[in-house]
Design a protein around this motif. Structure first.
Motif, PDB file in Angstrom:
ATOM      1  N   ARG A   1     -12.161 -17.927 -16.297  1.00 37.20           N
ATOM      2  CA  ARG A   1     -13.503 -17.838 -16.888  1.00 37.20           C
ATOM      3  C   ARG A   1     -13.557 -18.365 -18.317  1.00 37.20           C
ATOM      4  O   ARG A   1     -14.630 -18.512 -18.879  1.00 37.20           O
ATOM      5  CB  ARG A   1     -13.978 -16.380 -16.848  1.00 37.20           C
ATOM      6  N   GLY A   2     -12.436 -18.641 -18.938  1.00 41.07           N
ATOM      7  CA  GLY A   2     -12.484 -19.181 -20.294  1.00 41.07           C
ATOM      8  C   GLY A   2     -11.240 -18.855 -21.101  1.00 41.07           C
ATOM      9  O   GLY A   2     -10.354 -18.129 -20.643  1.00 41.07           O
ATOM     10  N   VAL A   3     -11.207 -19.439 -22.297  1.00 41.33           N
ATOM     11  CA  VAL A   3     -10.072 -19.243 -23.206  1.00 41.33           C
ATOM     12  C   VAL A   3     -10.599 -18.570 -24.473  1.00 41.33           C
ATOM     13  O   VAL A   3     -11.588 -19.032 -25.055  1.00 41.33           O
ATOM     14  CB  VAL A   3      -9.434 -20.594 -23.598  1.00 41.33           C
TER      15      VAL A   3
ATOM     16  N   GLN B   1      -1.866 -19.312 -11.322  1.00 40.01           N
ATOM     17  CA  GLN B   1      -1.884 -18.295 -12.386  1.00 40.01           C
ATOM     18  C   GLN B   1      -3.261 -17.617 -12.433  1.00 40.01           C
ATOM     19  O   GLN B   1      -4.298 -18.263 -12.295  1.00 40.01           O
ATOM     20  CB  GLN B   1      -1.575 -18.934 -13.749  1.00 40.01           C
ATOM     21  N   VAL B   2      -3.225 -16.326 -12.611  1.00 41.54           N
ATOM     22  CA  VAL B   2      -4.457 -15.548 -12.746  1.00 41.54           C
ATOM     23  C   VAL B   2      -4.868 -15.542 -14.221  1.00 41.54           C
ATOM     24  O   VAL B   2      -6.040 -15.542 -14.567  1.00 41.54           O
ATOM     25  CB  VAL B   2      -4.194 -14.103 -12.271  1.00 41.54           C
TER      26      VAL B   2
ATOM     27  N   ILE C   1      -3.954 -23.101 -19.633  1.00 40.78           N
ATOM     28  CA  ILE C   1      -4.856 -22.858 -20.769  1.00 40.78           C
ATOM     29  C   ILE C   1      -5.593 -24.154 -21.127  1.00 40.78           C
ATOM     30  O   ILE C   1      -6.819 -24.167 -21.307  1.00 40.78           O
ATOM     31  CB  ILE C   1      -4.057 -22.364 -22.007  1.00 40.78           C
ATOM     32  N   MET C   2      -4.837 -25.247 -21.219  1.00 36.35           N
ATOM     33  CA  MET C   2      -5.425 -26.522 -21.629  1.00 36.35           C
ATOM     34  C   MET C   2      -6.520 -26.959 -20.644  1.00 36.35           C
ATOM     35  O   MET C   2      -7.578 -27.426 -21.055  1.00 36.35           O
ATOM     36  CB  MET C   2      -4.289 -27.555 -21.692  1.00 36.35           C
ATOM     37  N   GLU C   3      -6.257 -26.807 -19.363  1.00 32.25           N
ATOM     38  CA  GLU C   3      -7.259 -27.231 -18.372  1.00 32.25           C
ATOM     39  C   GLU C   3      -8.505 -26.342 -18.432  1.00 32.25           C
ATOM     40  O   GLU C   3      -9.621 -26.842 -18.347  1.00 32.25           O
ATOM     41  CB  GLU C   3      -6.655 -27.224 -16.959  1.00 32.25           C
ATOM     42  N   VAL C   4      -8.310 -25.040 -18.577  1.00 29.03           N
ATOM     43  CA  VAL C   4      -9.497 -24.159 -18.668  1.00 29.03           C
ATOM     44  C   VAL C   4     -10.308 -24.530 -19.914  1.00 29.03           C
ATOM     45  O   VAL C   4     -11.542 -24.473 -19.916  1.00 29.03           O
ATOM     46  CB  VAL C   4      -9.094 -22.664 -18.692  1.00 29.03           C
TER      47      VAL C   4
END
Ligand code: AHM
Length: 337
Positions: A181-183, A161-162, A284-287
């Motif tokens: 790069r972040g959430v 996923q991008v 999302i969770m991993e980022v």
């Protein structure tokens, strides 16, 4: 001069991000803005539930034999239409569709992205005013740009996923999205009708005192999952479960915790869909510094075989997910001793 971060609208934020990459085309930014627009339209409709005649079944079932709610159908159309009319998406797949939709025209074929989404997750909760949401994952296509997209563009592991995100329609509407790069989280400001940056650089706390699972299915969980839940209870942890994945995982992401939807005797593969629910949230969770596994491997590493396959889910604070994994491993060793 850079704008103050806290005041940035979604549009301003994505443009600021673009400035850091002089070679970027802006396609992903415009795709995210398109999704933001559909989300505002969906929220406007969801927030009228109870007033307008939009509650209840649409009168047919989806591919999963689940009754489609009128608002599911509305949300599906809004997302489909903004992506179809925009210039940043070559095709879509959705929990509400049997197969993929290829936007086969000259402009859309030029796009490098395809989008997978669950238009309105948790929609059976709408009648009781529980928060619901939209979930999406964006993938770079495998087929060559200029040609129509194809199934292989969608059947990719979540790690590809991008960007991934969700919009929660709750006491306010909030859009959270992650790139590598972040959430970042944006709350809809009703005064200006724009998503504005409210939760910059979200990190999931590594420790937690909350677990989230439908304990009504206790008898159907495997021993390792039961052992983990007992450990949570022995530690005096609180249990929170809305029965709406967006609400439960949003709380887990912001406050820490672990969200579980395990495999069960009645649903051996789990209930939640890999492509539309598990992969976007796992990314999302991993980022955000958390973890997301199916019990044995990272969810984002699973190579999908089918657009609609289910997946057991354990995600949230890294320490809690590691402990859960240990419980499953110990049980496996015991049962094979
Ligand atoms: P839905 O697609 O019918 O809305 O189902 C998905 C929802 C998730 O939001 C939630 O985590 C789960 O189903 C709750 O299931 P259960 O009622 O079995 O606990």
């Amino acid at each position: 001069m850079p704008l103050h971060k806290k005041n940035l609208t979604l549009d301003e934020f994505t443009i600021q991000q673009l400035r850091m990459f002089p070679n970027a085309t802006g396609e992903l930014s415009s795709l995210l803005r398109d999704i933001g627009l559909a989300a505002k339209r969906i929220y406007a409709e969801v927030s009228k539930a109870g007033l307008a005649d939009i509650l209840g079944s649409a009168g047919y079932k989806n591919i999963h034999a689940e009754t489609v709610q009128q608002l599911d159908a509305f949300a599906q159309n809004q997302l489909r239409n903004v992506l179809r009319n925009g210039l940043s998406c070559a095709g879509i797949a959705s929990e509400e569709m049997d197969g993929i939709e290829v936007f086969d025209d000259v402009m859309n074929n030029k796009s490098k992205y395809v989008v997978m989404f669950d238009p309105l997750d948790g929609s059976t909760n709408i009648d009781t005013n529980t928060a619901v949401g939209t979930i999406f994952g964006v993938y770079r296509r495998k087929t060559s740009i200029g040609s129509p997209c194809a199934l292989e563009d969608f059947l990719q592991p979540g790690v590809n996923q991008v960007a991934a995100g969700y919009i929660i329609y709750g006491s306010s509407a909030m859009m959270v999205y992650a790139t590598r790069r972040g959430v970042n989280g944006f709350t809809l400001d009703p005064a200006i009708g724009e998503f504005s940056l409210s939760h910059p650089d979200i990190h999931c706390p590594s420790e937690t005192d909350t677990y989230s699972v439908n304990q009504g299915y206790w008898c159907q969980f495997e021993q390792g999952v039961q052992d983990f839940i007992v450990r949570c209870q022995q530690k005096g942890m609180s249990q929170r479960y809305a029965g709406s994945m967006v609400a439960d995982v949003h709380r887990t992401l912001i406050k820490g915790g672990i969200f579980l939807y395990p495999a069960m005797h009645s649903k051996p593969g789990g209930k939640l869909r890999l492509m539309y629910e598990c992969n976007p949230f796992a990314f999302i969770m991993e980022v955000a510094g958390g973890k997301a596994i199916n019990g044995y491997e990272r969810i984002v590493d699973i190579m999908p075989a089918d657009l609609h396959q289910p997946c057991p889910v354990f995600m949230g604070s890294s320490l809690a997910v590691s402990e859960l994994r240990l419980c499953l491993k110990n049980q496996y060793i015991l049962s094979h001793a």
